[in-house]
Design an enzyme around this catalytic site. Structure first.
Site, PDB file in Angstrom:
ATOM      1  CB  SER A 155      -0.920  -0.003   1.226  1.00 23.85           C
ATOM      2  OG  SER A 155      -0.177  -0.221   2.407  1.00 23.85           O
ATOM      3  CG  ASP A 187       2.411  -6.765   1.043  1.00 21.01           C
ATOM      4  OD1 ASP A 187       2.146  -7.970   0.926  1.00 21.01           O
ATOM      5  OD2 ASP A 187       1.554  -5.858   0.962  1.00 21.01           O
ATOM      6  CE  LYS A 216      -0.002  -8.292   3.414  1.00 26.96           C
ATOM      7  NZ  LYS A 216      -0.586  -8.268   2.046  1.00 26.96           N
ATOM      8  CD  GLU A 222      -2.410  -8.539  -2.455  1.00 24.89           C
ATOM      9  OE1 GLU A 222      -3.104  -8.703  -3.483  1.00 24.89           O
ATOM     10  OE2 GLU A 222      -2.096  -7.411  -2.022  1.00 24.89           O
ATOM     11  CD  GLU A 257      -7.564  -5.492   2.019  1.00 24.41           C
ATOM     12  OE1 GLU A 257      -6.428  -5.989   1.965  1.00 24.41           O
ATOM     13  OE2 GLU A 257      -7.835  -4.342   1.617  1.00 24.41           O
TER      14      GLU A 257
HETATM   15  O1  KIV Z   1      -0.427  -3.447   1.676  1.00 26.97           O
HETATM   16  C1  KIV Z   1      -1.067  -3.369   2.740  1.00 26.97           C
HETATM   17  O2  KIV Z   1      -1.072  -2.344   3.432  1.00 26.97           O
HETATM   18  C2  KIV Z   1      -1.854  -4.531   3.145  1.00 26.97           C
HETATM   19  C3  KIV Z   1      -2.752  -4.375   4.322  1.00 26.97           C
HETATM   20  C4  KIV Z   1      -3.978  -3.627   3.944  1.00 26.97           C
HETATM   21  C5  KIV Z   1      -3.102  -5.675   4.941  1.00 26.97           C
HETATM   22  O3  KIV Z   1      -1.773  -5.547   2.535  1.00 26.97           O
END
Ligand code: KIV
Length: 265
Positions: free
Chosen positions: A46, A84, A113, A115, A182
Site C-alpha cells: 500500500s 509484502d 506476506k 496475496e 481483507e
Molecule cells: O499493503 C497493505 O497495506 C496490506 C494491508 C492492507 C493488509 O496488505
C-alpha cells in the site's frame, strides 16, 4: 523487552489474546509503533499508493519495498516485521519467489506476506520449504484489482464465501503462519477464524478475527480522503501538518521566525 515471534503469535490465538498489526513504511513511525508495542509491523505494498502516489499497488517494485523495509527494520526492536511481496515478485517461478522473499529476510524482515492468487499455494509451499515464514492474504486482494473490477468486498454470495473458506484452508495447509482477511463479511471471517488453527488478522472483516490491522495513514487521518467504512481514524494528522506548516510560512514571511531563542549567539 520480549521480542514478538511467530510461536508467540500462535500462543496469543490459543490464549484468546488479540494481535495488533499496523502498516509502517519508515524509520520514525516504526520506532513509535514499536514503543507502543504493536505486535506486527507490515511493510505493505500500500506504500505505493500512500507514499509514492501510484493509482494502485501494481507498479510497486522490489527495490521500493526493500528500501522501506530496511528503514522499518532499523526503527523496531520488539515487533515482528513482515515484508509484502509486490505484484509479479512471486508469479513467475518458485526460484524467483524464493530469491525475492530472501531479499526481504536479508534486509531484516522476519517474514513475507503473499496475496492469494492462482499460484499462491505452490509459492507458499516452496517458500516454507526454503525456511521462509509466510503470512497469507485472502479476500479483497488489491493486486487482483482488475480481475475484481475495483476494490470490492469479496465472499458475499454463498459460492464465493465457500471458495474463500477453501482458499484459507489451503493456505494453512501450504504452511502460512497467519492469514490477513481483507474486505469480507464478518460471518465468513468467523468461519475461517474458527476453522484454521493459525491467527487471522482482519481488515474490514469484522471483530471476530484473532487480530486487526489498519493502514497507518488511514488510522492517523493523513490521506485527506473520506475513509472506507472499516477504517477508524484515531487522529487528524493531515490537519495538524497543515496548521503547523501554515504557521511556519506565516512566521517566516512576517519575520517572527527565527527568533533570538532559535539563533546562535
Ligand atoms: O499493503 C497493505 O497495506 C496490506 C494491508 C492492507 C493488509 O496488505
Amino acid at each position: 523487552m520480549e521480542k514478538v515471534t511467530i510461536p508467540k503469535l500462535l500462543q496469543k490465538k490459543r490464549a484468546g489474546q488479540k494481535i495488533t498489526m499496523l502498516t509502517a513504511y519508515d524509520f520514525l513511525t516504526a520506532q513509535i509503533l514499536d514503543e507502543v508495542e504493536i505486535d506486527i509491523l507490515l511493510v505493505g505494498d500500500s506504500l505505493g499508493m500512500l507514499l509514492l502516489g501510484y493509482e494502485n499497488t501494481l507498479p510497486v517494485s522490489m527495490e521500493e519495498m526493500l528500501h522501506h523495509t530496511g528503514a522499518v527494520c532499523r526503527g523496531r526492536r520488539r515487533a515482528l516485521v513482515v515484508g509484502d511481496m509486490p505484484f509479479a515478485s512471486f508469479h513467475v517461478s518458485d526460484e524467483e519467489t524464493i530469491r525475492n522473499a530472501a531479499r526481504f529476510i536479508k534486509t531484516g524482515a522476519e517474514a513475507v506476506k503473499l496475496e492469494f492468487c492462482g499460484c499462491a499455494i505452490r509459492r507458499v509451499k516452496s517458500l516454507v520449504e526454503a525456511g521462509i515464514s509466510v503470512m497469507g492474504h485472502v479476500g479483497l486482494t488489491p493486486q487482483l484489482v482488475h480481475q475484481m473490477g475495483g476494490f470490492r468486498v469479496q465472499g458475499r454470495s454463498e459460492e464465493q464465501a465457500q471458495k474463500l473458506i477453501e482458499d484459507a484452508k489451503a493456505m494453512e495447509e501450504a504452511g502460512v503462519f497467519s492469514l490477513v482477511l481483507e474486505g469480507i463479511p464478518p460471518q465468513v471471517a468467523e468461519t475461517i477464524t474458527k476453522t484454521v488453527s493459525i491467527p487471522t488478522i482482519g481488515i474490514g472483516a469484522g471483530a471476530v478475527c484473532d487480530g486487526q490491522v489498519l493502514v497507518i495513514c488511514d488510522l492517523l487521518g493523513l490521506t485527506g480522503k473520506k475513509p472506507p467504512k472499516f477504517v477508524k481514524q484515531y487522529a487528524g494528522i493531515r490537519e495538524e501538518i497543515r496548521k503547523a506548516t501554515q504557521r511556519f510560512k506565516q512566521e517566516v514571511e512576517t519575520g517572527q521566525f527565527p527568533g533570538p531563542e532559535h539563533t546562535y549567539h
